[in-house]
Design an enzyme around this catalytic site. Structure first.
Site, PDB file in Angstrom:
ATOM      1  N   LYS A  37       0.549  -1.598  -0.171  1.00 40.32           N
ATOM      2  CA  LYS A  37      -1.223  -0.136  -0.168  1.00 40.32           C
ATOM      3  C   LYS A  37       1.297   0.987   0.048  1.00 40.32           C
ATOM      4  CE  LYS A  37      -4.089   2.413   0.138  1.00 40.32           C
ATOM      5  NZ  LYS A  37      -3.906   3.096  -1.124  1.00 40.32           N
ATOM      6  N   GLN A  68       7.062   3.762   4.215  1.00 48.27           N
ATOM      7  CA  GLN A  68       5.649   3.473   3.984  1.00 48.27           C
ATOM      8  C   GLN A  68       5.607   2.495   4.556  1.00 48.27           C
ATOM      9  OE1 GLN A  68       3.784   5.912   1.564  1.00 48.27           O
ATOM     10  NE2 GLN A  68       2.273   4.764   2.923  1.00 48.27           N
ATOM     11  N   LYS A 109       5.508   1.541  -3.051  1.00 54.44           N
ATOM     12  CA  LYS A 109       5.705   3.032  -4.266  1.00 54.44           C
ATOM     13  C   LYS A 109       5.010   2.433  -5.393  1.00 54.44           C
ATOM     14  CE  LYS A 109       5.168   7.923  -2.378  1.00 54.44           C
ATOM     15  NZ  LYS A 109       4.209   7.824  -0.973  1.00 54.44           N
ATOM     16  N   GLY A 166      -2.661   8.215  -4.281  1.00 51.17           N
ATOM     17  CA  GLY A 166      -2.588   9.127  -4.564  1.00 51.17           C
ATOM     18  C   GLY A 166      -0.655   9.839  -4.183  1.00 51.17           C
ATOM     19  N   ASP A 167      -0.501  10.483  -4.255  1.00 48.69           N
ATOM     20  CA  ASP A 167       1.031  11.939  -4.266  1.00 48.69           C
ATOM     21  C   ASP A 167       1.303  12.899  -4.677  1.00 48.69           C
ATOM     22  OD1 ASP A 167       3.979  10.883  -1.933  1.00 48.69           O
ATOM     23  OD2 ASP A 167       4.446  11.601  -3.144  1.00 48.69           O
ATOM     24  N   ASN A 198      -2.062  19.283  -1.406  1.00 48.25           N
ATOM     25  CA  ASN A 198      -3.099  18.230  -0.690  1.00 48.25           C
ATOM     26  C   ASN A 198      -3.074  18.619   0.854  1.00 48.25           C
ATOM     27  OD1 ASN A 198      -3.879  15.492   0.312  1.00 48.25           O
ATOM     28  ND2 ASN A 198      -5.530  15.863  -0.359  1.00 48.25           N
ATOM     29  N   SER A 239      -6.826   5.767   3.430  1.00 46.30           N
ATOM     30  CA  SER A 239      -7.073   5.064   2.346  1.00 46.30           C
ATOM     31  C   SER A 239      -7.405   2.760   2.833  1.00 46.30           C
ATOM     32  CB  SER A 239      -5.796   5.086   1.599  1.00 46.30           C
ATOM     33  OG  SER A 239      -5.383   5.650   0.893  1.00 46.30           O
TER      34      SER A 239
HETATM   35  N1  GLU Z   1       1.004   9.481  -0.817  1.00 42.86           N
HETATM   36  C1  GLU Z   1       1.017   9.018   0.849  1.00 42.86           C
HETATM   37  C2  GLU Z   1       1.252   8.363   1.807  1.00 42.86           C
HETATM   38  O1  GLU Z   1       2.795   8.992   1.240  1.00 42.86           O
HETATM   39  C3  GLU Z   1      -0.943   7.870   0.852  1.00 42.86           C
HETATM   40  C4  GLU Z   1      -1.031   6.738   0.511  1.00 42.86           C
HETATM   41  C5  GLU Z   1      -1.875   5.794   0.124  1.00 42.86           C
HETATM   42  O2  GLU Z   1      -3.030   6.285   0.929  1.00 42.86           O
HETATM   43  O3  GLU Z   1      -1.922   4.651  -0.137  1.00 42.86           O
HETATM   44  O4  GLU Z   1       1.631   7.981   2.761  1.00 42.86           O
END
Ligand code: GLU
Length: 444
Positions: free
Chosen positions: A90, A111, A126, A165-166, A240, A376
């Site tokens: 994820k 992550q 990622k 998203g990112d 965001n 998420s």
């Molecule tokens: N890109 C966000 C993070 O850095 C969200 C990742 C997600 O929702 O899977 O955690």
């Protein structure tokens, strides 16, 4: 050489020219030193740390698409499926010209621990591309997204890997990617999060990273005998995370006086007007100069400078390595109380150490910005049960998750004799769950 130092040298040697990845590994391993040394025999035998720093799978692919002039463009696509010990991979998809394999690996590695800290069953991954959505037409963005998914669909799925998203990937990009995935696979499943509300998205997902950042900041300040209400805050970025961090900070009674973008920054002595900021950034996709033009109390400055403003709380919400040693010195000289990271690794290691040494309360991104990925995971739950929860339901779960994360890392720091070191606490708490799951699952 100690086990930790051996691993770090191995990482640098095997992954040349990936400085951000080295930085992320170093920061994590340094905080885990005490835990790793206490379990050295078992971890060495199982090569646990070698496995932890090595992604389970790395996918690199070509993304060809046709621009509005009929010219074919080619970008690189990436997905690093880092660790699935506690759940499906994820993590977001970053679309930015700075993206390369090292950047995606640093983000994927972070992550793993972030997702573990949420307490929810999500592994670490990622992805992204060096494609720049800025200045592209909607049709060009769609062409890119469709081509990107035409390769990536083979490797993802609601129970395998769930991107989101990112930077550069918002609701528009997720929509185009979801449409193409469904068209190819012919299944309606929660393969992506951050979806629109009409096709399986979760209420409060858009707000979640910024809101979560403020929930944990608020809890951390409270536990240190302070209150966010009445404090002055510097936010960097205007995407965001920055927008919804600003919104929640003001709702909690603080005054946010700065935001920034890639060309300049705003100082607004009356406090940032969030409605105007949303109009400029979410609707018009314009520069902050437009914010300044519409707001008499705002000053626009070219270049960097957010951290030179005298504030109580600093919330870096833009990108990696945006708060360096000199910025930390300026913040300390101005009497800052807390720095909490809304972005991923926005503070360099030297800056982090300087802040901590000078008594600044510091919450690292893998805890402070975990509200996005946590929500998420709540979106995944809603998709699985084919129901959707109210805004209040999701928001209240988010608050509970962020408060729990803080206590979890605070307790871990105390347990290992590093009271108040939230960097160590976050890394240790995140790591222990993953290490236990990896050990239980054998050598895979
Ligand atoms: N890109 C966000 C993070 O850095 C969200 C990742 C997600 O929702 O899977 O955690």
């Amino acid at each position: 050489m100690s086990y930790v130092d051996e691993i770090y040298s191995m990482v640098v040697e095997k992954n040349p020219a990936q400085p951000e990845f080295h930085q992320a590994v170093k920061e994590v391993l340094e905080s885990l030193r005490v835990v790793i040394e206490a379990n050295e025999e078992a971890y060495r035998r199982d090569a646990l740390i070698e496995r932890l720093v090595t992604p389970e799978r790395q996918i690199i692919f070509r993304v060809p698409w046709v621009d509005d002039k009929g010219q074919v463009q080619v970008n690189n696509g990436y997905r690093v499926q880092y660790n699935s010990a506690i759940g499906p991979y994820k993590g977001g998809l970053r679309l930015h010209p700075s993206v390369n394999l090292g950047i995606i690996k640093f983000l994927g590695f972070e992550q793993i621990f972030k997702n573990s800290l949420t307490g929810l069953p999500i592994g670490g991954g990622k992805g992204g591309s060096d494609f720049d959505p800025k200045g592209k037409s909607d049709r060009e963005v769609m062409a890119f997204c469709q081509s990107f998914i035409t390769e990536l669909y083979k490797y993802i799925g609601a129970d395998t890997d769930v991107p989101a998203g990112d930077i550069g990937t918002g609701a528009r990009e997720i929509g185009y990617m979801y449409g193409q995935y469904k068209r190819i696979k012919d299944v309606y499943e929660g393969v992506l999060t951050g979806k629109g509300l009409s096709y399986g998205g979760s209420l409060a997902r858009k707000e979640a990273t910024g809101y979560g950042l403020l929930y944990i900041t608020n809890e951390m300040l409270k536990c240190n005998g302070k209150s966010l209400a009445g404090m002055t805050v510097a936010v960097s970025g205007s995407g965001n995370v920055a927008i919804y961090a600003t919104e929640k900070a003001q709702q909690l009674g603080a005054k946010v006086v700065t935001v920034s973008d890639s060309t300049g920054w705003i100082y607004d002595k009356d406090g940032i007007d969030v409605a105007l900021l949303k109009e400029v950034k979410e609707v018009k996709r314009a520069r902050l100069t437009e914010y300044a033009a519409a707001r008499p109390s705002a000053e626009y400055h070219e270049g960097k400078g957010v951290w030179t403003v005298k504030v109580d709380v600093a919330l870096p919400c833009a990108t990696q390595n945006e708060l360096l040693l000199d910025d930390a010195k300026a913040l300390v000289a101005n009497g800052v109380t807390a720095v909490c990271e809304g972005a991923n690794m926005p503070t360099s290691m030297e800056a982090t150490e300087y802040l901590q040494k000078n008594g600044v309360l510091f919450v690292p991104g893998k805890a402070a910005n975990a509200g996005g990925v946590a929500t998420s995971a709540l979106e995944m739950s809603q998709n699985s049960e084919r129901l959707s929860w109210t805004f209040e339901e999701v928001d209240s779960k988010l608050q509970t998750i962020m408060v729990n994360i803080f206590h979890n890392l605070d307790n871990a720091a105390k347990k290992y004799g590093m009271d108040g070191n939230y960097v160590a606490g976050a890394n240790i708490a995140g790591f222990l769950k993953v290490a236990e799951a990896m050990t239980a699952q054998g050598i895979v």
